[in-house]
Design an enzyme around this catalytic site. Structure first.
Site, PDB file in Angstrom:
ATOM      1  N   TYR A 165       0.803  -1.212   0.000  1.00 46.87           N
ATOM      2  CA  TYR A 165       0.000   0.000   0.000  1.00 46.87           C
ATOM      3  C   TYR A 165       0.846   1.278   0.000  1.00 46.87           C
ATOM      4  O   TYR A 165       0.318   2.361  -0.257  1.00 46.87           O
ATOM      5  CB  TYR A 165      -0.959   0.027   1.188  1.00 46.87           C
ATOM      6  CG  TYR A 165      -1.878  -1.172   1.254  1.00 46.87           C
ATOM      7  CD1 TYR A 165      -2.097  -1.984   0.136  1.00 46.87           C
ATOM      8  CD2 TYR A 165      -2.520  -1.510   2.435  1.00 46.87           C
ATOM      9  CE1 TYR A 165      -2.928  -3.091   0.204  1.00 46.87           C
ATOM     10  CE2 TYR A 165      -3.361  -2.617   2.509  1.00 46.87           C
ATOM     11  CZ  TYR A 165      -3.555  -3.397   1.401  1.00 46.87           C
ATOM     12  OH  TYR A 165      -4.373  -4.495   1.481  1.00 46.87           O
TER      13      TYR A 165
ATOM     14  N   HIS B  26       0.493 -11.823   1.472  1.00 41.13           N
ATOM     15  CA  HIS B  26      -0.470 -11.027   0.715  1.00 41.13           C
ATOM     16  C   HIS B  26      -1.046 -11.783  -0.477  1.00 41.13           C
ATOM     17  O   HIS B  26      -2.247 -11.702  -0.761  1.00 41.13           O
ATOM     18  CB  HIS B  26       0.207  -9.734   0.242  1.00 41.13           C
ATOM     19  CG  HIS B  26      -0.729  -8.591   0.050  1.00 41.13           C
ATOM     20  ND1 HIS B  26      -0.324  -7.283   0.141  1.00 41.13           N
ATOM     21  CD2 HIS B  26      -2.047  -8.548  -0.235  1.00 41.13           C
ATOM     22  CE1 HIS B  26      -1.369  -6.493  -0.088  1.00 41.13           C
ATOM     23  NE2 HIS B  26      -2.421  -7.235  -0.312  1.00 41.13           N
TER      24      HIS B  26
ATOM     25  N   PRO C 218     -15.471  -4.928   1.589  1.00 42.40           N
ATOM     26  CA  PRO C 218     -16.806  -5.409   1.948  1.00 42.40           C
ATOM     27  C   PRO C 218     -17.925  -4.520   1.404  1.00 42.40           C
ATOM     28  O   PRO C 218     -19.087  -4.910   1.449  1.00 42.40           O
ATOM     29  CB  PRO C 218     -16.791  -5.378   3.482  1.00 42.40           C
ATOM     30  CG  PRO C 218     -15.820  -4.290   3.816  1.00 42.40           C
ATOM     31  CD  PRO C 218     -14.744  -4.402   2.766  1.00 42.40           C
ATOM     32  N   LEU C 219     -17.544  -3.351   0.871  1.00 43.80           N
ATOM     33  CA  LEU C 219     -18.545  -2.462   0.270  1.00 43.80           C
ATOM     34  C   LEU C 219     -18.367  -2.401  -1.251  1.00 43.80           C
ATOM     35  O   LEU C 219     -18.668  -1.392  -1.895  1.00 43.80           O
ATOM     36  CB  LEU C 219     -18.446  -1.061   0.885  1.00 43.80           C
ATOM     37  CG  LEU C 219     -18.703  -1.016   2.398  1.00 43.80           C
ATOM     38  CD1 LEU C 219     -18.508   0.379   2.947  1.00 43.80           C
ATOM     39  CD2 LEU C 219     -20.099  -1.538   2.729  1.00 43.80           C
ATOM     40  N   GLY C 220     -17.857  -3.507  -1.821  1.00 42.70           N
ATOM     41  CA  GLY C 220     -17.745  -3.593  -3.274  1.00 42.70           C
ATOM     42  C   GLY C 220     -16.858  -2.520  -3.869  1.00 42.70           C
ATOM     43  O   GLY C 220     -17.165  -1.966  -4.925  1.00 42.70           O
TER      44      GLY C 220
ATOM     45  N   GLY D  52     -16.484   0.364  -2.914  1.00 45.05           N
ATOM     46  CA  GLY D  52     -17.155   1.659  -2.884  1.00 45.05           C
ATOM     47  C   GLY D  52     -18.442   1.709  -3.685  1.00 45.05           C
ATOM     48  O   GLY D  52     -19.189   2.682  -3.582  1.00 45.05           O
ATOM     49  N   PHE D  53     -18.706   0.668  -4.482  1.00 47.09           N
ATOM     50  CA  PHE D  53     -19.930   0.700  -5.293  1.00 47.09           C
ATOM     51  C   PHE D  53     -21.154   0.785  -4.394  1.00 47.09           C
ATOM     52  O   PHE D  53     -22.144   1.446  -4.716  1.00 47.09           O
ATOM     53  CB  PHE D  53     -20.027  -0.557  -6.168  1.00 47.09           C
ATOM     54  CG  PHE D  53     -20.738  -0.328  -7.480  1.00 47.09           C
ATOM     55  CD1 PHE D  53     -20.080  -0.483  -8.687  1.00 47.09           C
ATOM     56  CD2 PHE D  53     -22.077   0.063  -7.514  1.00 47.09           C
ATOM     57  CE1 PHE D  53     -20.730  -0.261  -9.901  1.00 47.09           C
ATOM     58  CE2 PHE D  53     -22.741   0.287  -8.718  1.00 47.09           C
ATOM     59  CZ  PHE D  53     -22.056   0.129  -9.918  1.00 47.09           C
TER      60      PHE D  53
END
Length: 335
Positions: free
Chosen positions: A63, A134, A214-216, A218-219
């Site tokens: 990252y 990773h 877990p929120l796609g 950001g979708f």
């Protein structure tokens, strides 16, 4: 919207004693993949997470693109309460070629040790709570990887061993050498591939599961636009789920999920996180955000109760997950 309660529940992952808040925080987006980073904003969000009861923070060598910037940001943010939180980081990429970031792998034992020492320094700590591989390196036996992490645990530099995007056979082989406490892989109402082969194995072995994205990606936040409207340094510009055709189908599904969330007086993001939490007590999602307001909303999802009818409705809206693959072919993890 549902408000946060200070008694954020905890969950235990694996059989080695790893205890964390039921919702964690992923920090990747603070320095990469979603446009230019905001260091001060990231630090403020991490500190606010701690105030809200979050104890589980996720970073990685990758990252920071090899610079350590993401780990350094997290380390600075938690320095005043380091002993109150669980820090997870990852090794496994060859970051020596800036043109090949995210594609070259390197889990040789000497490299694992080198990355671990760098991570300890960047995080400003004397131990890493969870050290993940990773991505599985096909050129290095997983037994050698597990053995090396086991040595680091014996030396007190690492507390728990994790895998990311590993398949059933790799998980079993690693676990036979050094107990794996947690597996991290993409999982959400949008991405369901782990349900068939992976979740049954980690549950058989007593390994916890940490869903990333877990929120796609950001979708599911609702603040979305077609792929062409994102800059080139934003991964949504090339994510298959944002491409013409898939984008419209996924947007329609999110609208239906939003209607269900509205009927319960919660945000659609809270619905998505509560859905994950309802899949088992061995699951701890790590949504990423740069917004303290969004963070509070995400954390509050731990207090949302979904009925059997709610879960059935989600399944009806998205029986197999989103339209479109989650990575380009060259970046798709191989199990």
């Amino acid at each position: 919207m549902t408000q946060h309660h200070t008694n954020l529940p905890h969950r235990t992952l694996g059989t080695e004693g790893l205890e964390v808040s039921a919702v964690g925080l992923g920090t990747m987006g603070m320095t990469m993949a979603y446009g230019a980073g905001d260091e001060q904003g990231g630090i403020a969000t991490i500190r606010r997470a701690h105030e809200l009861g979050v104890t589980f923070f996720d970073t990685a060598e990758l990252y920071g693109m090899g610079t350590g910037s993401n780990e350094q940001l997290l380390g600075r943010a938690v320095k005043d309460f380091r002993d109150e939180v669980v820090l997870a980081t990852k090794f496994g990429f060859d970051l020596s070629d800036p043109q090949n970031v995210g594609l070259g792998l390197d889990s040789r034992p000497d490299h694992i040790r080198e990355v671990t020492e760098n991570s300890l320094r960047h995080l400003g700590t004397d131990h890493i709570d969870v050290l993940y591989q990773h991505r599985v390196d096909p050129d290095v036996p997983i037994e050698d990887v597990a053995g090396t992490v086991g040595e680091l645990i014996a030396e007190g530099k690492v507390r728990y061993f994790g895998l990311s995007e590993a398949g059933p056979d790799t998980i079993r082989r690693a676990h036979a050498v050094q107990p794996v406490s947690v597996l991290q892989t993409e999982y959400s109402v949008f991405e369901r591939a782990v349900e068939t082969d992976v979740l049954p194995v980690v549950r058989e072995l007593g390994i916890g599961f940490v869903p990333y994205s877990p929120l796609g990606r950001g979708f599911l936040t609702g603040a979305v636009k077609p792929a062409a409207d994102y800059p080139a340094d934003d991964m949504r510009s090339f994510d298959d789920r944002w491409q013409p055709g898939n984008y419209e189908r996924n947007l329609a599904a999110v609208r239906e999920l939003t209607a269900l969330a509205d009927s319960k007086g919660i945000a659609v993001t809270q619905l998505a996180l509560a859905w994950l939490l309802a899949q088992g007590d061995d699951i701890v999602p790590i949504p990423g955000t740069r917004s303290p307001q969004r963070l509070a909303e995400n954390v509050a999802a731990a207090h949302v109760d979904l009925t059997a009818g709610d879960l059935a409705r989600v399944q009806e809206i998205l029986p197999h997950g989103a339209a479109g693959s989650r990575y380009p072919a060259a970046m798709m993890p191989t199990w």
